[in-house]
Scaffold this active site. Structure first.
Site, PDB file in Angstrom:
ATOM      1  N   LYS A 166      52.334  35.762  42.046  1.00  0.00           N
ATOM      2  CA  LYS A 166      52.845  34.728  42.958  1.00  0.00           C
ATOM      3  C   LYS A 166      54.381  34.736  42.893  1.00  0.00           C
ATOM      4  O   LYS A 166      55.022  35.511  43.581  1.00  0.00           O
ATOM      5  CB  LYS A 166      52.294  33.344  42.586  1.00  0.00           C
ATOM      6  CG  LYS A 166      50.833  33.136  42.979  1.00  0.00           C
ATOM      7  CD  LYS A 166      49.882  33.678  41.979  1.00  0.00           C
ATOM      8  CE  LYS A 166      48.461  33.247  42.183  1.00  0.00           C
ATOM      9  NZ  LYS A 166      47.569  33.947  41.247  1.00  0.00           N
ATOM     10  N   ASP A 203      50.883  26.328  33.372  1.00  0.00           N
ATOM     11  CA  ASP A 203      50.323  27.392  34.200  1.00  0.00           C
ATOM     12  C   ASP A 203      51.364  27.559  35.305  1.00  0.00           C
ATOM     13  O   ASP A 203      51.479  26.748  36.211  1.00  0.00           O
ATOM     14  CB  ASP A 203      48.963  26.959  34.747  1.00  0.00           C
ATOM     15  CG  ASP A 203      48.376  27.976  35.718  1.00  0.00           C
ATOM     16  OD1 ASP A 203      49.098  28.913  36.118  1.00  0.00           O
ATOM     17  OD2 ASP A 203      47.202  27.817  36.101  1.00  0.00           O
ATOM     18  N   HIS A 259      30.948  32.113  45.605  1.00  0.00           N
ATOM     19  CA  HIS A 259      31.709  32.243  46.858  1.00  0.00           C
ATOM     20  C   HIS A 259      32.157  33.664  47.165  1.00  0.00           C
ATOM     21  O   HIS A 259      32.301  34.026  48.323  1.00  0.00           O
ATOM     22  CB  HIS A 259      32.916  31.297  46.867  1.00  0.00           C
ATOM     23  CG  HIS A 259      33.902  31.530  45.768  1.00  0.00           C
ATOM     24  ND1 HIS A 259      33.616  31.253  44.458  1.00  0.00           N
ATOM     25  CD2 HIS A 259      35.143  32.047  45.777  1.00  0.00           C
ATOM     26  CE1 HIS A 259      34.662  31.572  43.714  1.00  0.00           C
ATOM     27  NE2 HIS A 259      35.602  32.060  44.485  1.00  0.00           N
ATOM     28  N   PHE A 277      43.376  25.262  37.668  1.00  0.00           N
ATOM     29  CA  PHE A 277      42.934  26.299  38.600  1.00  0.00           C
ATOM     30  C   PHE A 277      41.591  26.871  38.129  1.00  0.00           C
ATOM     31  O   PHE A 277      41.272  26.822  36.945  1.00  0.00           O
ATOM     32  CB  PHE A 277      43.998  27.404  38.708  1.00  0.00           C
ATOM     33  CG  PHE A 277      43.597  28.490  39.671  1.00  0.00           C
ATOM     34  CD1 PHE A 277      43.486  28.214  41.015  1.00  0.00           C
ATOM     35  CD2 PHE A 277      43.289  29.764  39.224  1.00  0.00           C
ATOM     36  CE1 PHE A 277      43.072  29.198  41.911  1.00  0.00           C
ATOM     37  CE2 PHE A 277      42.886  30.754  40.111  1.00  0.00           C
ATOM     38  CZ  PHE A 277      42.776  30.476  41.453  1.00  0.00           C
ATOM     39  N   ASP A 278      40.815  27.440  39.067  1.00  0.00           N
ATOM     40  CA  ASP A 278      39.453  27.936  38.758  1.00  0.00           C
ATOM     41  C   ASP A 278      39.379  28.838  37.526  1.00  0.00           C
ATOM     42  O   ASP A 278      38.480  28.691  36.704  1.00  0.00           O
ATOM     43  CB  ASP A 278      38.863  28.782  39.896  1.00  0.00           C
ATOM     44  CG  ASP A 278      39.117  28.219  41.260  1.00  0.00           C
ATOM     45  OD1 ASP A 278      39.756  27.167  41.365  1.00  0.00           O
ATOM     46  OD2 ASP A 278      38.676  28.845  42.225  1.00  0.00           O
ATOM     47  N   TYR A 328      54.687  54.029  25.418  1.00  0.00           N
ATOM     48  CA  TYR A 328      53.567  53.184  25.002  1.00  0.00           C
ATOM     49  C   TYR A 328      54.067  51.930  24.285  1.00  0.00           C
ATOM     50  O   TYR A 328      53.604  50.829  24.537  1.00  0.00           O
ATOM     51  CB  TYR A 328      52.636  53.982  24.078  1.00  0.00           C
ATOM     52  CG  TYR A 328      51.345  53.246  23.784  1.00  0.00           C
ATOM     53  CD1 TYR A 328      50.228  53.440  24.591  1.00  0.00           C
ATOM     54  CD2 TYR A 328      51.244  52.361  22.716  1.00  0.00           C
ATOM     55  CE1 TYR A 328      49.047  52.759  24.347  1.00  0.00           C
ATOM     56  CE2 TYR A 328      50.074  51.674  22.462  1.00  0.00           C
ATOM     57  CZ  TYR A 328      48.972  51.875  23.277  1.00  0.00           C
ATOM     58  OH  TYR A 328      47.806  51.200  23.040  1.00  0.00           O
ATOM     59  N   ALA A 378      52.272  29.913  37.680  1.00  0.00           N
ATOM     60  CA  ALA A 378      52.194  30.857  38.801  1.00  0.00           C
ATOM     61  C   ALA A 378      53.222  30.579  39.903  1.00  0.00           C
ATOM     62  O   ALA A 378      53.866  31.490  40.404  1.00  0.00           O
ATOM     63  CB  ALA A 378      50.779  30.838  39.390  1.00  0.00           C
TER      64      ALA A 378
HETATM   65  N1  F0G Z   1      46.807  29.857  37.897  1.00  0.00           N
HETATM   66  C1  F0G Z   1      46.964  29.494  39.191  1.00  0.00           C
HETATM   67  C2  F0G Z   1      47.603  28.186  39.520  1.00  0.00           C
HETATM   68  C3  F0G Z   1      46.523  30.357  40.209  1.00  0.00           C
HETATM   69  O1  F0G Z   1      46.660  29.979  41.476  1.00  0.00           O
HETATM   70  C4  F0G Z   1      45.933  31.594  39.859  1.00  0.00           C
HETATM   71  C5  F0G Z   1      45.455  32.510  40.883  1.00  0.00           C
HETATM   72  C6  F0G Z   1      45.805  31.915  38.491  1.00  0.00           C
HETATM   73  C7  F0G Z   1      46.259  31.027  37.553  1.00  0.00           C
HETATM   74  C8  F0G Z   1      45.178  33.205  38.052  1.00  0.00           C
HETATM   75  O2  F0G Z   1      46.049  34.252  38.217  1.00  0.00           O
HETATM   76  O3  F0G Z   1      44.921  35.726  39.902  1.00  0.00           O
HETATM   77  O4  F0G Z   1      46.817  36.551  38.478  1.00  0.00           O
HETATM   78  O5  F0G Z   1      44.609  36.148  37.490  1.00  0.00           O
HETATM   79  N2  F0G Z   1      45.320  32.207  42.095  1.00  0.00           N
HETATM   80  C9  F0G Z   1      44.952  33.070  43.212  1.00  0.00           C
HETATM   81  C10 F0G Z   1      44.810  32.248  44.458  1.00  0.00           C
HETATM   82  C11 F0G Z   1      43.802  33.958  42.946  1.00  0.00           C
HETATM   83  O6  F0G Z   1      44.357  32.809  45.477  1.00  0.00           O
HETATM   84  O7  F0G Z   1      45.166  31.069  44.468  1.00  0.00           O
HETATM   85  P1  F0G Z   1      45.554  35.753  38.551  1.00  0.00           P
END
Ligand code: F0G
Length: 458
Positions: free
Chosen positions: A259, A216, A450, A125-126, A73, A218
């Site tokens: 990623k 960010d 979406h 990102f969204d 843990y 990824a």
């Molecule tokens: N930042 C970027 C640039 C991303 O592309 C994503 C996720 C996230 C943060 C969030 O990370 O999914 O691990 O919580 N992108 C995916 C996509 C979902 O399809 O582009 P997560």
């Protein structure tokens, strides 16, 4: 020129058979799914390009690392190994695991962000934008103008426009800006990279105003690859050296390990400030789990550490990004318009020019996504009017500048023969593009429509 072709620096040890439905069956499936690609059963998809996130193939080393997982843990060996790998690779002192990227955003932003704040960056990102807006703060997109010109071949279309950043800071005042987010590569902008010179320039502006700079991260390794092959002065540097330099300009980072850590689940936060780390600890414990596992199993942290070492190897990145480019080139040869140059993880097809007869209010990129599924069982994702959703105040549909179908390629999963099928299928649709009609929304959720919207054919 007689350049040696590239090939993958791996061979295939285990395969996953795919089911291939015929066209009539696929037409029935997508009708049943009410024309929403998210509603399909993955089993009914032949080539799944809905995302490159968590869909990667792990190596034998990563699979064997799973067996070394320490599931204690607190203070597990696996956490310590992951921490050491990240510290050495990226140079951050404080490392906090989270279950994925948006969880890292949730924990970090809970500590750093408050209502009425402003967060500039290059096309957030969204989920990043979501976590900012959820806290009643504002995300300001300071990307260079060329980013929205699909035909511009600029090598670093993810770059921040420094003048826009400075204007944003002087308009709102540095005290309203808890941090700047730099997304490497910039997913929203088409998987486009940020140059080292731009990273440095952003960091200088941030330092001047004492604003922390958060990456960010990824797709940080893919960004480093583009720096190596496109930016002067980096040809002779290794990816790991470039990565180290990139992160040396950041005060902190969030990571979706799904990623560029080539795993199926996971994420983390990296920080230099002990004070911010301490604040994050409270939120990690509330949202994610104890600070040395944060929603991850010990075995997953082992695989993540191994994946980071592999994703920062040049040969791997060359094969990976060359495959994305290969798909882009094959589609371009057919005369089909895409966002140029090809991004690091995906090809974005321009649905507005593909179907000029379909207005954006009838979702041409969604139409193209549905058509591609029916044609060959290929699943992409709409990045257009459906995703852009409605204005939260006026409830009027937001019409984005670009209407795209994203084809994101999972890492080490498909061969170029699969890419040929994707390009061929788009060519088939292209040849009869005048026959297609739009879609109408039947049901939509109040936010993030979406994922669950249903459509009917017009
Ligand atoms: N930042 C970027 C640039 C991303 O592309 C994503 C996720 C996230 C943060 C969030 O990370 O999914 O691990 O919580 N992108 C995916 C996509 C979902 O399809 O582009 P997560």
């Amino acid at each position: 020129m007689n350049k040696q072709p590239y090939a993958e620096p791996w061979r295939i040890k285990m395969v996953e058979p795919l089911k291939i439905l015929n066209k009539e069956q696929r037409a029935a499936k997508i009708k049943e799914a009410q024309y929403n690609l998210f509603s399909l059963d993955a089993e009914d998809v032949y080539i799944d390009l809905i995302t490159d996130s968590g869909t990667n193939a792990m190596s034998d080393r990563q699979w064997s690392a799973l067996m070394l997982g320490d599931e204690s843990y607190a203070g597990s060996r696996s956490f310590l190994r992951m921490k050491k790998t990240i510290q050495e690779l990226l140079g951050f002192e404080y490392i906090m695991p989270t279950h994925q990227g948006r969880a890292a955003e949730n924990v970090l932003f809970s500590a750093m962000l408050k209502a009425q704040d402003v967060v500039p960056g290059n096309a957030h990102f969204d989920t990043t934008k979501g976590h900012i807006e959820f806290r009643h703060a504002t995300a300001v997109d300071c990307t260079i103008d060329e980013a929205s010109d699909m035909d511009s071949q600029l090598p670093f279309k993810g770059n921040v426009d420094i003048a826009k950043l400075k204007a944003c800071i002087s308009q709102h005042g540095a005290q309203k800006i808890p941090f700047v987010v730099l997304t490497v590569t910039c997913n929203t902008g088409g998987g486009q990279p940020v140059s080292m010179a731009n990273i440095k320039a952003v960091s200088e502006v941030c330092k001047q105003h004492k604003i922390p700079l958060i990456f960010d991260s990824a797709r940080f390794a893919e960004n480093a690859y583009f720096i190596k092959i496109r930016e002067e002065g980096y040809q002779d540097k290794s990816i790991k050296e470039i990565v180290k330099q990139m992160f040396s300009y950041a005060d902190g980072m969030t990571m979706s390990a799904k990623k560029d850590a080539i795993v199926n689940m996971g994420g983390f936060i990296g920080l230099r400030s002990e004070e911010i780390y301490r604040q994050c600890c409270t939120f990690s414990i509330m949202f994610e789990g104890y600070i040395t596992y944060g929603g991850m199993s010990g075995r997953d942290m082992e695989a993540l550490a191994a994946g980071l070492m592999e994703s920062t190897e040049f040969d791997y990145l060359q094969a990976r990004i060359s495959q994305v480019k290969y798909l882009g080139d094959e589609i371009t040869k057919l005369g089909i318009p895409i966002v140029k140059p090809a991004g690091g993880h995906a090809i974005y097809v321009d649905a507005k020019s593909f179907f000029p007869q379909i207005p954006q209010t009838q979702y041409p990129a969604q139409v193209l996504g549905v058509a591609l599924y029916v044609e060959a069982g290929v699943r992409g994702v709409e990045i257009g009017t459906v995703l852009a959703d409605r204005d939260p105040e006026t409830r009027v549909e937001r019409i984005p500048k670009m209407e795209l179908l994203r084809l994101a390629i999972p890492r080490r999963v498909y061969t170029n023969n699969h890419m040929d099928i994707v390009a061929w299928a788009l060519g088939q649709i292209w040849a009869k593009r005048e026959d297609y009609r739009g879609l109408k929304i039947k049901y939509e959720a109040p936010i993030m429509r979406h994922f669950t919207a249903t459509f009917e054919a017009l």
